[in-house]
Design a protein around this motif. Structure first.
Motif: not given
Length: 307
Positions: A206-210, A212-220, A279-286
């Motif tokens: 849950k923490a990593e998904i938040r 990732v979404l904070k990083h990917i979502l655009p500024r509208i 990449l860091f997100v995947l490593l933290r999840v693993y």
């Protein structure tokens, strides 16, 4: 000997420089962002939309525009790989083959090759008449027995099923053991999902998904003005959208028009993606989420259900 060592050292330096260059390029692509942007504009009957995606060096890019029709353009380095706006040119070979086929299909009429019209063709070709002698032959053909190969296949299938049932020891003890194994598999599954290992894994996810979404979502930013046929419906919808203050972007303004039914919008968005963050997100999840142990326990429970 010294010349041989000098040549080997030169070759080794060249290989090291090539590897260093590849490593620098990979690090650049990991650290530097991929940017994307989009826009949507609607005013009365005119609708325009556009989108673009490219890397930091503009080595790869993709653009899409919509104004009465959709056009897409893909570019790699300095070459345009795909452009839907360009008309597709037919090759000369295709045109030649089409003309040749037309000539062959429609040969000129002559004494040796007379032209047969559709009326004469229907007059010449007549359906085969069914005589009384041919009727019993057809009935006998329909009543013929099936091929022996098909009968053998059907009997072999039934015999295999009977043999499999006979080989299985369907005793009370075996049925009890199977029921006990299924109950054990069910208990193991519930323990896995309710246990501390899986709860810790889901909290990390849950923490990593938040993140990732904070990083990917655009500024509208922009505005939307809408109006429904019934002014009351416009008021209800506007009140519901105002309550979404935590979800709605801050720079996106929504207005209601209570005079007429309409929809106008002018929205722009821009975002970026860094591969190193993913990449860091995947490593933290693993590692932090103990993904390896979770997969091991899941494999054990799956094998329990199979037995």
């Amino acid at each position: 000997m010294a010349h041989v060592l000098a040549v080997l050292w030169l070759i080794l330096k060249i290989i090291l420089w090539i590897l260093l260059g590849i490593l620098c390029i990979v690090l650049l692509f990991l650290i530097c962002p991929f940017t994307y942007k989009g826009s949507f504009y609607k005013q009365e009957e005119s609708i325009k939309a556009s989108g673009a995606f490219h890397d930091f060096l503009f080595l790869f890019g993709m653009k899409a525009n919509y104004q009465e029709s959709l056009s897409v353009k893909v570019r790699i380095l300095f070459f345009t790989v795909y452009d839907s706006a360009k008309p597709k040119e037919k090759s000369k070979s295709n045109t030649k083959s089409n003309t040749n086929s037309e000539v062959i299909d429609n040969p000129p009429a002559s004494d040796e090759n007379p032209v047969i019209s559709s009326e004469t063709a229907f007059e010449e070709v007549k359906p085969a008449q069914v005589t009384e002698e041919s009727k019993p032959a057809q009935e006998n053909a329909s009543l013929e027995p099936q091929e022996p190969g098909k009968e053998k296949e059907n009997t072999s299938k039934w015999s295999r099923m009977i043999q499999e049932l006979c080989n299985k020891d369907l005793t009370i003890d075996s049925v009890y053991d199977k029921i006990e194994n299924k109950i054990d598999a069910y208990n193991r599954t519930t323990d896995l999902f309710a246990g501390p290992l899986m709860t810790h894994f889901w909290s990390v996810m849950k923490a990593e998904i938040r993140r990732v979404l904070k990083h990917i979502l655009p500024r509208i930013k922009g505005y939307v003005e809408f109006g429904m046929e019934d002014p009351a419906t416009t008021g209800y919808l506007l009140g519901f959208l105002v309550t979404l203050t935590g979800i709605k972007p801050k720079n996106l303004h929504i207005y209601g028009n209570f005079d007429k039914q309409m929809l106008d919008a002018d929205i722009n968005c821009k975002g970026r993606i860094r591969l190193i963050v993913l990449l860091f997100v995947l490593l933290r999840v693993y590692f932090a989420g103990h993904l390896k142990e979770v997969m091991k326990q899941a494999e054990i429970t799956k094998n329990k259900w199979r037995t």
